[in-house]
Design a protein around this motif. Structure first.
Motif, PDB file in Angstrom:
ATOM      1  N   LEU A   1       5.465  13.673 -11.942  1.00 38.84           N
ATOM      2  CA  LEU A   1       5.967  13.664 -13.320  1.00 38.84           C
ATOM      3  C   LEU A   1       5.007  14.398 -14.260  1.00 38.84           C
ATOM      4  N   ILE A   2       3.720  14.218 -14.069  1.00 37.17           N
ATOM      5  CA  ILE A   2       2.745  14.925 -14.915  1.00 37.17           C
ATOM      6  C   ILE A   2       2.820  16.427 -14.663  1.00 37.17           C
ATOM      7  N   LYS A   3       2.925  16.823 -13.401  1.00 44.35           N
ATOM      8  CA  LYS A   3       3.023  18.256 -13.101  1.00 44.35           C
ATOM      9  C   LYS A   3       4.322  18.848 -13.648  1.00 44.35           C
ATOM     10  N   LEU A   4       5.410  18.092 -13.587  1.00 42.06           N
ATOM     11  CA  LEU A   4       6.668  18.559 -14.194  1.00 42.06           C
ATOM     12  C   LEU A   4       6.507  18.732 -15.702  1.00 42.06           C
ATOM     13  N   TYR A   5       5.815  17.817 -16.332  1.00 42.61           N
ATOM     14  CA  TYR A   5       5.536  17.917 -17.760  1.00 42.61           C
ATOM     15  C   TYR A   5       4.788  19.208 -18.059  1.00 42.61           C
ATOM     16  N   TRP A   6       3.773  19.513 -17.248  1.00 48.31           N
ATOM     17  CA  TRP A   6       3.013  20.744 -17.448  1.00 48.31           C
ATOM     18  C   TRP A   6       3.884  21.982 -17.225  1.00 48.31           C
ATOM     19  N   PHE A   7       4.784  21.921 -16.270  1.00 51.61           N
ATOM     20  CA  PHE A   7       5.603  23.074 -15.916  1.00 51.61           C
ATOM     21  C   PHE A   7       6.748  23.281 -16.908  1.00 51.61           C
TER      22      PHE A   7
ATOM     23  N   PHE B   1      -8.510  14.414 -27.945  1.00 50.43           N
ATOM     24  CA  PHE B   1      -9.635  14.361 -27.029  1.00 50.43           C
ATOM     25  C   PHE B   1      -9.927  15.726 -26.411  1.00 50.43           C
ATOM     26  N   LYS B   2     -11.167  15.919 -25.946  1.00 52.19           N
ATOM     27  CA  LYS B   2     -11.551  17.178 -25.313  1.00 52.19           C
ATOM     28  C   LYS B   2     -10.730  17.435 -24.065  1.00 52.19           C
ATOM     29  N   LYS B   3     -10.534  16.399 -23.268  1.00 55.02           N
ATOM     30  CA  LYS B   3      -9.671  16.507 -22.094  1.00 55.02           C
ATOM     31  C   LYS B   3      -8.298  15.996 -22.513  1.00 55.02           C
ATOM     32  N   SER B   4      -7.264  16.804 -22.338  1.00 53.22           N
ATOM     33  CA  SER B   4      -5.942  16.403 -22.805  1.00 53.22           C
ATOM     34  C   SER B   4      -5.499  15.109 -22.130  1.00 53.22           C
ATOM     35  N   CYS B   5      -4.588  14.425 -22.768  1.00 50.03           N
ATOM     36  CA  CYS B   5      -4.143  13.125 -22.265  1.00 50.03           C
ATOM     37  C   CYS B   5      -3.528  13.241 -20.872  1.00 50.03           C
ATOM     38  N   SER B   6      -2.718  14.266 -20.654  1.00 51.32           N
ATOM     39  CA  SER B   6      -2.073  14.399 -19.346  1.00 51.32           C
ATOM     40  C   SER B   6      -3.095  14.718 -18.257  1.00 51.32           C
ATOM     41  N   HIS B   7      -4.088  15.542 -18.563  1.00 51.83           N
ATOM     42  CA  HIS B   7      -5.133  15.839 -17.576  1.00 51.83           C
ATOM     43  C   HIS B   7      -5.997  14.612 -17.290  1.00 51.83           C
ATOM     44  N   TYR B   8      -6.283  13.841 -18.319  1.00 51.39           N
ATOM     45  CA  TYR B   8      -7.063  12.617 -18.137  1.00 51.39           C
ATOM     46  C   TYR B   8      -6.311  11.635 -17.238  1.00 51.39           C
ATOM     47  N   VAL B   9      -5.038  11.406 -17.514  1.00 49.03           N
ATOM     48  CA  VAL B   9      -4.237  10.474 -16.709  1.00 49.03           C
ATOM     49  C   VAL B   9      -4.086  10.997 -15.285  1.00 49.03           C
ATOM     50  N   TYR B  10      -3.921  12.306 -15.129  1.00 53.67           N
ATOM     51  CA  TYR B  10      -3.808  12.901 -13.796  1.00 53.67           C
ATOM     52  C   TYR B  10      -5.071  12.634 -12.973  1.00 53.67           C
ATOM     53  N   GLU B  11      -6.240  12.870 -13.570  1.00 54.05           N
ATOM     54  CA  GLU B  11      -7.496  12.669 -12.846  1.00 54.05           C
ATOM     55  C   GLU B  11      -7.732  11.197 -12.510  1.00 54.05           C
ATOM     56  N   ILE B  12      -7.451  10.312 -13.451  1.00 51.80           N
ATOM     57  CA  ILE B  12      -7.638   8.882 -13.197  1.00 51.80           C
ATOM     58  C   ILE B  12      -6.679   8.403 -12.120  1.00 51.80           C
TER      59      ILE B  12
ATOM     60  N   ILE C   1       0.839  -1.194   0.000  1.00 57.29           N
ATOM     61  CA  ILE C   1       0.000   0.000   0.000  1.00 57.29           C
ATOM     62  C   ILE C   1       0.878   1.249   0.000  1.00 57.29           C
ATOM     63  N   LEU C   2       1.931   1.220   0.793  1.00 56.08           N
ATOM     64  CA  LEU C   2       2.850   2.359   0.846  1.00 56.08           C
ATOM     65  C   LEU C   2       3.552   2.547  -0.495  1.00 56.08           C
ATOM     66  N   SER C   3       4.005   1.461  -1.108  1.00 59.25           N
ATOM     67  CA  SER C   3       4.696   1.603  -2.392  1.00 59.25           C
ATOM     68  C   SER C   3       3.737   2.074  -3.486  1.00 59.25           C
ATOM     69  N   GLU C   4       2.468   1.625  -3.457  1.00 59.33           N
ATOM     70  CA  GLU C   4       1.490   2.085  -4.431  1.00 59.33           C
ATOM     71  C   GLU C   4       1.230   3.581  -4.249  1.00 59.33           C
ATOM     72  N   PHE C   5       1.178   4.015  -3.007  1.00 61.32           N
ATOM     73  CA  PHE C   5       0.982   5.436  -2.717  1.00 61.32           C
ATOM     74  C   PHE C   5       2.162   6.254  -3.233  1.00 61.32           C
ATOM     75  N   LEU C   6       3.385   5.769  -2.985  1.00 60.47           N
ATOM     76  CA  LEU C   6       4.572   6.493  -3.454  1.00 60.47           C
ATOM     77  C   LEU C   6       4.634   6.535  -4.979  1.00 60.47           C
ATOM     78  N   MET C   7       4.277   5.431  -5.639  1.00 58.93           N
ATOM     79  CA  MET C   7       4.288   5.414  -7.099  1.00 58.93           C
ATOM     80  C   MET C   7       3.229   6.369  -7.657  1.00 58.93           C
ATOM     81  N   ARG C   8       2.084   6.459  -6.981  1.00 57.00           N
ATOM     82  CA  ARG C   8       1.049   7.403  -7.398  1.00 57.00           C
ATOM     83  C   ARG C   8       1.578   8.828  -7.309  1.00 57.00           C
ATOM     84  N   ILE C   9       2.226   9.146  -6.195  1.00 60.09           N
ATOM     85  CA  ILE C   9       2.778  10.492  -6.009  1.00 60.09           C
ATOM     86  C   ILE C   9       3.834  10.788  -7.071  1.00 60.09           C
TER      87      ILE C   9
END
Length: 112
Positions: A32-38, A50-61, A19-27
């Protein structure tokens, strides 16, 4: 669950470690997505179908369903949002490079 044998102690890994490793991998994925945006400006990014960009879609999911859900969403978008798609303007449908068809409800209107 697995056992690790040390010199004199036997260490038991519980599901809390996973559970801890899954949480860390999620973070890490979210960072990485936020760095991509920045780092990469919007003008330099590839145009998303798509209407919702790929990075935003993956971020939300990733936030909603966790790391594995985010990886599945990333794989889905990578397979279907890349060059090699066909546009059927009369039917307002796009057939992706992966072979899946998408209607006008999920695709940006500028594409048609």
């Amino acid at each position: 669950m697995f056992w690790l044998r040390g010199r004199t102690r036997l260490f038991y890994s519980t599901s809390n470690g996973s559970i801890l490793s899954e949480f860390l991998m999620r973070i890490i994925l979210l960072i990485l997505i936020k760095l991509y945006w920045f780092v990469i400006p919007k003008t330099s990014r590839r145009r998303c179908l798509f209407k919702k960009s790929c990075s935003h879609y993956v971020y939300e999911i990733t936030i909603e369903k966790g790391f594995l859900g985010g990886l599945k969403a990333l794989r889905f978008r990578y397979n279907h949002c890349r060059p090699g798609y066909y546009i059927l303007k009369e039917e307002r449908v796009i057939i992706s490079a992966g072979g899946k068809s998408f209607d006008s409800q999920t695709i940006k209107p500028e594409i048609f």
